[in-house]
Design a protein around this motif. Structure first.
Motif, PDB file in Angstrom:
ATOM      1  N   ALA A 182     -38.745  19.146  59.740  1.00 21.93           N
ATOM      2  CA  ALA A 182     -37.963  19.498  60.932  1.00 21.93           C
ATOM      3  C   ALA A 182     -38.849  19.295  62.140  1.00 21.93           C
ATOM      4  N   PRO A 241     -35.138  25.377  65.610  1.00 19.66           N
ATOM      5  CA  PRO A 241     -33.707  25.414  65.249  1.00 19.66           C
ATOM      6  C   PRO A 241     -33.374  24.448  64.124  1.00 19.66           C
ATOM      7  N   GLU A 242     -33.985  23.248  64.157  1.00 21.16           N
ATOM      8  CA  GLU A 242     -33.712  22.280  63.087  1.00 21.16           C
ATOM      9  C   GLU A 242     -34.184  22.825  61.753  1.00 21.16           C
ATOM     10  N   LEU A 246     -34.301  25.970  60.885  1.00 17.57           N
ATOM     11  CA  LEU A 246     -33.377  27.019  60.442  1.00 17.57           C
ATOM     12  C   LEU A 246     -32.100  26.413  59.873  1.00 17.57           C
ATOM     13  N   ASN A 247     -31.632  25.292  60.463  1.00 15.04           N
ATOM     14  CA  ASN A 247     -30.453  24.613  59.930  1.00 15.04           C
ATOM     15  C   ASN A 247     -30.711  24.106  58.517  1.00 15.04           C
ATOM     16  N   ILE A 248     -31.898  23.559  58.291  1.00 13.62           N
ATOM     17  CA  ILE A 248     -32.233  23.068  56.947  1.00 13.62           C
ATOM     18  C   ILE A 248     -32.233  24.217  55.956  1.00 13.62           C
ATOM     19  N   SER A 297     -30.508  26.984  56.170  1.00 11.38           N
ATOM     20  CA  SER A 297     -29.127  27.442  55.951  1.00 11.38           C
ATOM     21  C   SER A 297     -28.366  26.521  55.017  1.00 11.38           C
ATOM     22  N   SER A 298     -28.618  25.222  55.141  1.00 10.72           N
ATOM     23  CA  SER A 298     -27.882  24.262  54.313  1.00 10.72           C
ATOM     24  C   SER A 298     -28.520  24.055  52.950  1.00 10.72           C
ATOM     25  N   ASN A 299     -29.654  24.656  52.671  1.00  9.79           N
ATOM     26  CA  ASN A 299     -30.323  24.477  51.370  1.00  9.79           C
ATOM     27  C   ASN A 299     -30.621  25.834  50.717  1.00  9.79           C
ATOM     28  N   ARG A 300     -29.664  26.761  50.851  1.00  7.37           N
ATOM     29  CA  ARG A 300     -29.909  28.085  50.286  1.00  7.37           C
ATOM     30  C   ARG A 300     -29.952  28.072  48.764  1.00  7.37           C
ATOM     31  N   LYS A 358     -37.310  34.506  61.741  1.00  9.30           N
ATOM     32  CA  LYS A 358     -35.897  34.254  61.443  1.00  9.30           C
ATOM     33  C   LYS A 358     -35.717  33.643  60.062  1.00  9.30           C
TER      34      LYS A 358
END
Length: 863
Positions: free
Chosen positions: A764, A768-769, A771-773, A775-778, A802
């Motif tokens: 990343a 923010p990028e 955190l998006n990764i 969220s999408s790879n839980r 976070k």
């Protein structure tokens, strides 16, 4: 009873006569009584009393009366004889008892007697005096009540000797050091023996105890014993050998130490006076023999010589021989002499060393460009150099009669007097003043004096430099301008270092990293290998330069931990010895106590290495280098706290003049020309200051330099952090790592390194990028967040805070070239934070990642 005899005492003859006459009287009385009885009771014819007494009509009665009269008279005779014998024995016994009493009362020893039960039966006056008891008071009392004895040393009761006699039936003596405590409290040292009293059949019917007061003898013996013990201890403590000569026989009595000094056993040495000639040095024998002869003749009070003797190993040792003749005959001829031997080899060597050192110091002092002097508190000159004689114009014979004020004009005498007082009070002082010569000429000098002690007396040690050719005003102006420029330069470089460190380190990461990757992918014979190596070396040098800039500007990142200063020095010793040239003598003097401090060990090692390199450069022709550690306490202007650890690095190099000494910590200031960067000592200064310490310098031209660093002592009792050697383990891994880095080159290199190590990497460009990764790879297990500290919009700690709320158990590793106090306060890394400094090497990154992933319950999980 014999005439003239004592009517109160009957003789044996009187007793016999008295018994005989008494028996006749008894017989007559019985006869008359019998006749009266017959007259009164058996007198039918009423005869008269006389007729009855003379009646012969009853022969039976007459016979009976004759018999008992004879028996009574015979019994009286026998009784008289028996009583006479008894009285004779009684008189003999009384006479013997009287004689014994007289004898006991006449002897000087105390005597006590007991009955079979151990009770007092008798005692003579001496015993009464020593025990404090009279015979009347003591008789019948137990011996232990009267005869109270204790041990003189332990004051414990001594076993009753009477009991020992009753048990053994033998004579018993008291042990030494027995004290009798009298009834009145007086104490007597006594000698004692107890013996059984036996009857004719050998049965013990009592005990006789004989003792005497030996207090005076005991005190004399004790004094003599203590004196002998003291003498023996003194000889042992003084390490003295002893000798005792008999001049008649030539025999010599030696002790073990005398033989030991020579390296022999006592039985290996001939005990004869010729031993001195046998082992003495040929050059010393004549004066030793002459000294002996002079003393034997009485020309000297005592004998004292210093000479050499041949040791058993063949070496020559020095001895101090002292002695005295202690016995002479009526003609004054010596009969006996005693003395001592002391090994003074070490002292002789020291004296020779002192002479050599004094000659050397004279050479050094005379080679100084200025004047040198030493005077005591009375102003008497003790030492000076040739330049002092030249400038003052006085001869070596005249200088001892001068005082410091004699070398200055009347106008300057108050000033010099004040400065001398400052030295005595404050420890040092300096002054610019003109020296007045014997011939009336003056020369301007800069004089510097310090307080020192010679044989416990305060003295002033001073040096002076001729400043006649120096234009004081111009030099001072130039110096102030230079200081101002240097301070401005320091401030500018500090600001610049902090500002560009982050960008420089980001640029160096791909240079060093890709260079190492290329090196690992090329073969040894590849012609490009050498070029790639040069690229990596250049990157490393650039990295070190950035570190130095951050160090002296005090903006580098420190990883504090509890560290022992002794351990740091010991750990570097092997490396230092490989670094130091063979013509330099290297020594370490470490404190016997631990020296705990909160510090970055790597930075302290950098300080030591920089100071050692600086010292080596100051000794191009060799010399000595010493590293010393110690503990210091108290209030002082040069100590950063009341309790400090101290590191000292001393060399015997060329030293520095004052102008150089004042600038040595300035960045880019170097005395080595193009060979130096001018950052070595500036880096030292920055590291020390960033650790909350200070650094002092003491240096003079030709006298070497001493750098002394003080750092706060750590009172933490948690134990010292130990560094364990890491086992050679694989740096590969298979975990998933989320990489957040805003610099594309650094991000790509870091990703490539991790991929080569077998890790799964998600990248990343910002927080923010990342955190998006997440969220999408839980559904995926992401084990580690590797993030830059400084990123636009969201920094590394904010990102981790976070991210850890989204994924429990996530670990973090921060990387940065400059943290700007985000994870470090005043350059000190917050405790427990995993961190890697940019620019990093491939191995360093792989090792740190492996280390963080291997931690269990690390502090990083809670950040």
């Amino acid at each position: 009873m014999n005439p003239g005899s004592n009517p109160a005492r009957l003789s044996p003859g009187d007793v016999k006569n008295t018994a005989f006459y008494t028996s006749i009287l008894i017989a007559v009385f019985l006869l008359v009584a019998d006749v009266l009885f017959d007259y009164l009771w058996f007198n039918p014819d009423h005869r008269t009393l006389m007729a009855t007494m003379l009646s012969l009509d009853n022969p039976h009665n007459q016979m009976i009366r004759g018999i008992y009269c004879s028996v009574v008279i015979l019994g009286g005779i026998v009784a008289g004889r028996l009583l006479a014998q008894v009285l004779t024995q009684q008189r003999q016994t009384e006479s013997l008892a009287e004689d014994l009493k007289t004898t006991l009362n006449s002897i000087g020893d105390a005597v006590l007697t007991t009955d079979p039960f151990g009770n007092i039966a008798g005692m003579n006056p001496v015993a009464e005096h020593l025990t404090g008891w009279s015979l009347n008071d003591a008789c019948g009392r137990p011996l232990t009540d009267i005869f109270h004895i204790v041990n003189a040393h332990t004051r414990l009761p001594v076993v009753n000797p009477v009991e020992k006699v009753f048990e053994s039936g033998k004579i018993v003596g008291l042990a030494n050091h027995t004290v009798l405590i009298a009834r009145n409290g007086n104490e007597y040292q006594i000698a004692d023996s107890a013996a059984p009293i036996k009857d004719s059949e050998g049965r013990i019917i009592g005990v006789v105890l004989v003792f005497r007061d030996v207090t005076e003898d005991y005190l004399v013996q004790e004094k003599l014993r203590k004196s002998e013990e003291g003498m023996e201890l003194a000889l042992q403590g003084a390490d003295l050998g002893t000798w005792d000569i008999d001049f008649k026989t030539g025999g010599v009595i030696l002790n073990d130490r005398w033989a030991g000094i020579m390296g022999f056993r006592l039985d290996e040495i001939e005990h004869h006076i010729r031993i001195w000639k046998k082992y003495g040095h040929p050059e010393d024998i004549p004066h030793v023999e002459q000294a002996f002869r002079d003393h034997v003749k009485g020309l000297t009070e005592s004998l004292q010589t210093e000479h050499r003797m041949r040791h058993k190993n063949g070496e020559w040792i020095w001895v101090l021989n002292k002695g005295k003749v202690i016995d002479r005959d009526e003609n004054g001829r010596a009969l006996r002499a005693c003395g001592t031997y002391l090994d003074i080899t070490a002292r002789k060597k020291t004296e020779q060393t002192v002479i050599r050192e004094r000659n050397f110091s004279n050479t050094v002092l005379n080679s100084l460009p200025g004047v040198f002097y030493l005077f005591d508190e009375n102003g008497r000159y003790l030492r000076w150099n040739k330049n002092f004689e030249t400038v003052s114009g006085y001869s070596p014979q005249e200088i001892p009669h001068l005082t410091p004020e004699d070398l200055f004009t009347e106008a300057d005498k108050p000033r010099i007097r004040e400065k001398i007082m400052d030295v005595m009070k404050l420890g040092s002082a300096d002054i610019e003043i003109s020296i007045l010569s014997k011939y009336g000429t003056t020369t301007p000098y800069y004089l510097n004096g310090v307080l020192t002690y010679v044989d416990g007396r305060p003295c002033v040690l001073g040096m002076g430099i001729d400043i006649s050719k120096r234009i004081i005003a111009e030099v001072e102006k130039a110096r102030i301008e230079e200081q101002y420029l240097q301070s401005q330069k320091m401030e500018s470089i500090g600001r610049m270092a902090g500002g560009v460190a982050h960008d420089l380190n980001n640029l160096l990461v791909p240079i060093i990293g890709y260079g190492e990757v290329l090196l690992s992918d090329t073969m040894d014979h590849d012609p490009r290998t050498e070029m790639i190596q040069e690229v990596v070396k250049a990157g490393m040098r650039a990295r070190d330069l950035v570190k130095q800039l951050l160090a002296f500007s005090r903006k580098q990142i420190l990883e504090y931990r509890l560290t022992d200063l002794n351990t740091v020095v010991t750990g570097m010793e092997k490396l230092l010895r490989r670094t130091i040239r063979e013509d330099v003598e290297f020594n370490t003097v470490l404190s016997s106590a631990a020296l705990p401090m909160m510090a970055d060990p790597g930075q302290i090692e950098q300080v030591i290495m920089n100071l050692v390199v600086n010292a080596l450069d100051a000794m191009p022709e060799g010399g000595s280098l010493t590293i010393e550690t110690s503990e210091e306490k108290g209030f002082s202007a040069h100590l950063p706290s009341r309790h400090c650890v101290s590191l000292s690095v001393r060399d015997s190099g060329t030293g520095m003049i004052r102008d150089v000494k004042e600038r040595i910590f300035d960045p880019f200031f170097s005395t080595k020309g193009e060979m130096g960067t001018g950052l070595g000592l500036a880096t030292v200064y920055g590291i020390v200051k960033q650790h909350g310490g200070n650094i002092l310098v003491d240096s003079e031209p030709g006298k070497g330099s001493a750098f002394r660093i003080h750092l706060p002592y750590s009172e933490d009792k948690g134990g010292q952090t130990k560094t364990h050697e890491k086992n050679a383990v694989s740096l590969d891994g298979a975990e998933t790592i989320l990489l957040a880095e805003d610099n594309e080159q650094v991000r790509n290199l870091t990703r490539d390194i991790l991929l080569r190590m077998g890790y799964h990497v998600l990248t990343a460009a910002n927080g923010p990028e990342a955190l998006n990764i997440l969220s999408s790879n839980r559904e995926r297990d992401i084990h580690l967040l590797l993030t830059d500290v400084i990123m636009p919009g969201m920094n590394g700690p904010e990102l981790f805070a976070k991210a850890s709320s989204l994924l429990k158990g996530l670990k973090v590793l921060y990387m940065s070239g400059y943290t700007d106090n985000i994870i470090a306060r005043s350059g000190v890394l917050d405790q427990g934070i995993p961190f890697i400094q940019k620019p990093f090497t491939v191995t360093a990154l792989a090792s740190k990642v492996k280390e963080v992933l291997g931690q269990r319950g690390s502090d990083s999980e809670a950040l």
